[in-house]
Structures are given as structure tokens and as C-alpha cells.
Design a protein around this motif. Structure first.
Motif, PDB file in Angstrom:
ATOM      1  N   ASN A 147       0.251  32.320  48.742  1.00 34.31           N
ATOM      2  CA  ASN A 147       1.028  31.924  47.563  1.00 34.31           C
ATOM      3  C   ASN A 147       1.769  30.599  47.752  1.00 34.31           C
ATOM      4  N   ASP A 148       1.172  29.703  48.517  1.00 30.70           N
ATOM      5  CA  ASP A 148       1.733  28.370  48.721  1.00 30.70           C
ATOM      6  C   ASP A 148       0.908  27.401  47.865  1.00 30.70           C
ATOM      7  N   VAL A 149       1.261  27.337  46.590  1.00 35.73           N
ATOM      8  CA  VAL A 149       0.485  26.576  45.613  1.00 35.73           C
ATOM      9  C   VAL A 149       0.461  25.085  45.956  1.00 35.73           C
ATOM     10  N   ALA A 150       1.587  24.537  46.338  1.00 32.60           N
ATOM     11  CA  ALA A 150       1.659  23.092  46.609  1.00 32.60           C
ATOM     12  C   ALA A 150       0.680  22.686  47.707  1.00 32.60           C
ATOM     13  N   ASN A 151       0.679  23.416  48.804  1.00 29.17           N
ATOM     14  CA  ASN A 151      -0.245  23.076  49.902  1.00 29.17           C
ATOM     15  C   ASN A 151      -1.686  23.419  49.546  1.00 29.17           C
ATOM     16  N   ALA A 152      -1.895  24.475  48.817  1.00 27.12           N
ATOM     17  CA  ALA A 152      -3.261  24.814  48.376  1.00 27.12           C
ATOM     18  C   ALA A 152      -3.816  23.662  47.540  1.00 27.12           C
ATOM     19  N   LYS A 153      -3.013  23.123  46.646  1.00 29.31           N
ATOM     20  CA  LYS A 153      -3.457  22.020  45.790  1.00 29.31           C
ATOM     21  C   LYS A 153      -3.823  20.792  46.618  1.00 29.31           C
ATOM     22  N   VAL A 154      -3.029  20.486  47.632  1.00 25.12           N
ATOM     23  CA  VAL A 154      -3.305  19.321  48.490  1.00 25.12           C
ATOM     24  C   VAL A 154      -4.696  19.441  49.115  1.00 25.12           C
ATOM     25  N   HIS A 155      -4.990  20.610  49.642  1.00 25.18           N
ATOM     26  CA  HIS A 155      -6.262  20.781  50.346  1.00 25.18           C
ATOM     27  C   HIS A 155      -7.437  21.006  49.402  1.00 25.18           C
ATOM     28  N   TYR A 156      -7.196  21.624  48.260  1.00 20.96           N
ATOM     29  CA  TYR A 156      -8.267  21.713  47.257  1.00 20.96           C
ATOM     30  C   TYR A 156      -8.611  20.303  46.750  1.00 20.96           C
ATOM     31  N   GLN A 157      -7.618  19.483  46.585  1.00 23.13           N
ATOM     32  CA  GLN A 157      -7.872  18.096  46.159  1.00 23.13           C
ATOM     33  C   GLN A 157      -8.731  17.372  47.190  1.00 23.13           C
ATOM     34  N   LYS A 158      -8.440  17.597  48.453  1.00 26.30           N
ATOM     35  CA  LYS A 158      -9.236  16.978  49.519  1.00 26.30           C
ATOM     36  C   LYS A 158     -10.683  17.466  49.450  1.00 26.30           C
ATOM     37  N   VAL A 159     -10.890  18.747  49.163  1.00 26.51           N
ATOM     38  CA  VAL A 159     -12.244  19.301  49.021  1.00 26.51           C
ATOM     39  C   VAL A 159     -12.978  18.594  47.889  1.00 26.51           C
ATOM     40  N   VAL A 160     -12.296  18.411  46.768  1.00 26.73           N
ATOM     41  CA  VAL A 160     -12.900  17.732  45.620  1.00 26.73           C
ATOM     42  C   VAL A 160     -13.297  16.304  46.004  1.00 26.73           C
ATOM     43  N   GLU A 161     -12.462  15.649  46.788  1.00 28.47           N
ATOM     44  CA  GLU A 161     -12.746  14.273  47.214  1.00 28.47           C
ATOM     45  C   GLU A 161     -13.902  14.208  48.204  1.00 28.47           C
ATOM     46  N   LEU A 162     -14.032  15.232  49.044  1.00 26.44           N
ATOM     47  CA  LEU A 162     -15.041  15.218  50.108  1.00 26.44           C
ATOM     48  C   LEU A 162     -16.438  15.634  49.637  1.00 26.44           C
ATOM     49  N   LEU A 163     -16.503  16.516  48.653  1.00 27.08           N
ATOM     50  CA  LEU A 163     -17.787  17.122  48.288  1.00 27.08           C
ATOM     51  C   LEU A 163     -18.278  16.671  46.919  1.00 27.08           C
ATOM     52  N   GLU A 165     -19.416  17.140  43.217  1.00 27.41           N
ATOM     53  CA  GLU A 165     -18.871  18.098  42.240  1.00 27.41           C
ATOM     54  C   GLU A 165     -19.821  19.244  41.925  1.00 27.41           C
ATOM     55  N   THR A 166     -21.071  19.114  42.326  1.00 23.99           N
ATOM     56  CA  THR A 166     -22.041  20.179  42.036  1.00 23.99           C
ATOM     57  C   THR A 166     -21.983  21.322  43.047  1.00 23.99           C
ATOM     58  N   THR A 167     -21.246  21.151  44.128  1.00 22.06           N
ATOM     59  CA  THR A 167     -21.177  22.232  45.123  1.00 22.06           C
ATOM     60  C   THR A 167     -20.234  23.330  44.648  1.00 22.06           C
ATOM     61  N   GLN A 168     -20.503  24.524  45.090  1.00 24.82           N
ATOM     62  CA  GLN A 168     -19.678  25.679  44.702  1.00 24.82           C
ATOM     63  C   GLN A 168     -18.238  25.495  45.176  1.00 24.82           C
ATOM     64  N   ARG A 169     -18.059  25.000  46.397  1.00 28.09           N
ATOM     65  CA  ARG A 169     -16.694  24.823  46.921  1.00 28.09           C
ATOM     66  C   ARG A 169     -15.922  23.797  46.098  1.00 28.09           C
ATOM     67  N   ALA A 170     -16.574  22.705  45.732  1.00 28.67           N
ATOM     68  CA  ALA A 170     -15.894  21.687  44.919  1.00 28.67           C
ATOM     69  C   ALA A 170     -15.540  22.234  43.546  1.00 28.67           C
ATOM     70  N   GLN A 171     -16.418  23.033  42.972  1.00 30.36           N
ATOM     71  CA  GLN A 171     -16.141  23.628  41.660  1.00 30.36           C
ATOM     72  C   GLN A 171     -14.994  24.625  41.736  1.00 30.36           C
ATOM     73  N   THR A 172     -14.982  25.434  42.799  1.00 34.03           N
ATOM     74  CA  THR A 172     -13.879  26.381  42.996  1.00 34.03           C
ATOM     75  C   THR A 172     -12.563  25.623  43.158  1.00 34.03           C
ATOM     76  N   ALA A 173     -12.612  24.559  43.947  1.00 34.09           N
ATOM     77  CA  ALA A 173     -11.405  23.756  44.179  1.00 34.09           C
ATOM     78  C   ALA A 173     -10.917  23.149  42.867  1.00 34.09           C
ATOM     79  N   GLN A 174     -11.828  22.580  42.095  1.00 37.97           N
ATOM     80  CA  GLN A 174     -11.436  21.959  40.830  1.00 37.97           C
ATOM     81  C   GLN A 174     -10.885  22.999  39.852  1.00 37.97           C
ATOM     82  N   SER A 175     -11.462  24.171  39.833  1.00 34.58           N
ATOM     83  CA  SER A 175     -10.960  25.247  38.958  1.00 34.58           C
ATOM     84  C   SER A 175      -9.523  25.586  39.331  1.00 34.58           C
ATOM     85  N   TYR A 176      -9.233  25.698  40.616  1.00 35.13           N
ATOM     86  CA  TYR A 176      -7.865  25.994  41.074  1.00 35.13           C
ATOM     87  C   TYR A 176      -6.918  24.874  40.644  1.00 35.13           C
ATOM     88  N   LEU A 177      -7.357  23.622  40.851  1.00 31.24           N
ATOM     89  CA  LEU A 177      -6.507  22.495  40.469  1.00 31.24           C
ATOM     90  C   LEU A 177      -6.251  22.470  38.959  1.00 31.24           C
TER      91      LEU A 177
END
Length: 181
Positions: A147-163, A165-177
Motif C-alpha cells: 500500500n505504498d502508492v507513491a513508490n509503486a508509481k515511481v517504479h511502474y513509471q520506470k517499467v513503462v519507460e523501459l518496456l 507498450e505492447t508488453t503485458q508488464r507495461a500495460q499493467t504498469a500503465q493501468s496502475y498509473l
């Protein structure tokens, strides 16, 4: 009157001698400060070489986490060219092994629901390799589970930047963001 002139000349000569000695003292003080700084620098350099040799020994014994700790004490920029090559060689092997071991341990903890333990190891992984997209992803998910939303967002953003957008992980990350603006 002649005596006053002689005393004045003597006083001037002694003043000149005192001024010259004062300059020499200042120069000696400066030299001492510079020498102390040089000794400190050489001591740090010697400590770096000691740590490098220790890291090499530990890596040869396959004690990679300890080798990584020893490598962290080395200032690679202060090493001679041959020593830098040794440092780089050890660093690549040690870091890759440590990252893999930490990541695998973190993934086990994550899958066992030990999110705090997973987070601790994943933080170390991304400190060693910020481009490790799986570590970034599971670190974000660990923060999410904690339940640490701020840090989750930081790392989900990094996932979006690294992958892509068609990958499942990037889509999951973007959905969370998107769900946590």
C-alpha cells in the motif's frame, strides 16, 4: 644621532629577518598541509587496492555478495589502467551474479507473499541495475502490495519507460498509473 641610526638599521635588519622567517614558516605550514593531504590520498588509494585484491579473492571463492561489498570500497577512477581492467572484470561477474541471486531471492519472497523482504532485495537489484525491468516491475508490485502508492508509481513509471507498450508488464504498469494519478 648616529646610535639611533645604527639601532634603526639593526631593527630594520631584524624585522626583515623576522619577515623572512615568517614567510618560511607559512611555506612550511602549507607544505605540511599538502603533505598531509597527499598521505590521506595515498592511504585511500592503498585501501582501494586492498579492497580490489580482497574482491578478486572473494570472487574466486564465489563469495559474490562479499566481493560486491569489497568492490564498493574501490574508487575505480584512482586505479592504474591494469587495475581498472581487473576491477571491470570482477565488477561485471560479481554484479551479474549478485543481481541474479538477489532477484531470484526477491521473486521467491514475492511469490510467498513476503512483500517487505522482496522489496528489500529488489531495491538492491535496481540500485545495481536500474534498467532491470523485471526487478522494477516486481518492486512496483511489492510497493503496491504494501500500500505504498507513491513508490509503486515511481517504479511502474520506470517499467513503462523501459518496456514497449505492447508488453503485458507495461500495460499493467500503465493501468496502475492511470488508476492512481
Amino acid at each position: 644621532n648616529q646610535q639611533v641610526i645604527e639601532y634603526s638599521d639593526q631593527l630594520d635588519a631584524k624585522t626583515a629577518t623576522i619577515n623572512q622567517m615568517t614567510k618560511e614558516i607559512d611555506t612550511l605550514k602549507l607544505n605540511a598541509v599538502q603533505a598531509k593531504a597527499e598521505v590521506t590520498s595515498l592511504t585511500a588509494k592503498a585501501d582501494g587496492y586492498d579492497a580490489l585484491f580482497e574482491a578478486k579473492k572473494l570472487a574466486a571463492e564465489e563469495k559474490f555478495e562479499e566481493a560486491a561489498t569489497a568492490l564498493a570500497k574501490v574508487d575505480a577512477d584512482s586505479l592504474a589502467e591494469g587495475a581498472k581492467e581487473i576491477y571491470n572484470e570482477i565488477s561485471v561477474t560479481v554484479n551479474a551474479t549478485v543481481i541474479e541471486d538477489l532477484y531470484n531471492k526477491a521473486l521467491e519472497n514475492f511469490n510467498a507473499g513476503k512483500y517487505e523482504d522482496a522489496k528489500t532485495d529488489l531495491v538492491k537489484v535496481v540500485e545495481l541495475n536500474a534498467e532491470h525491468d523485471y526487478a522494477q516491475y516486481y518492486l512496483a508490485r511489492s510497493y503496491e502490495q504494501l500500500n505504498d502508492v507513491a513508490n509503486a508509481k515511481v517504479h511502474y513509471q520506470k517499467v513503462v519507460e523501459l518496456l514497449p507498450e505492447t508488453t503485458q508488464r507495461a500495460q499493467t504498469a500503465q493501468s496502475y498509473l492511470n488508476a492512481h494519478p
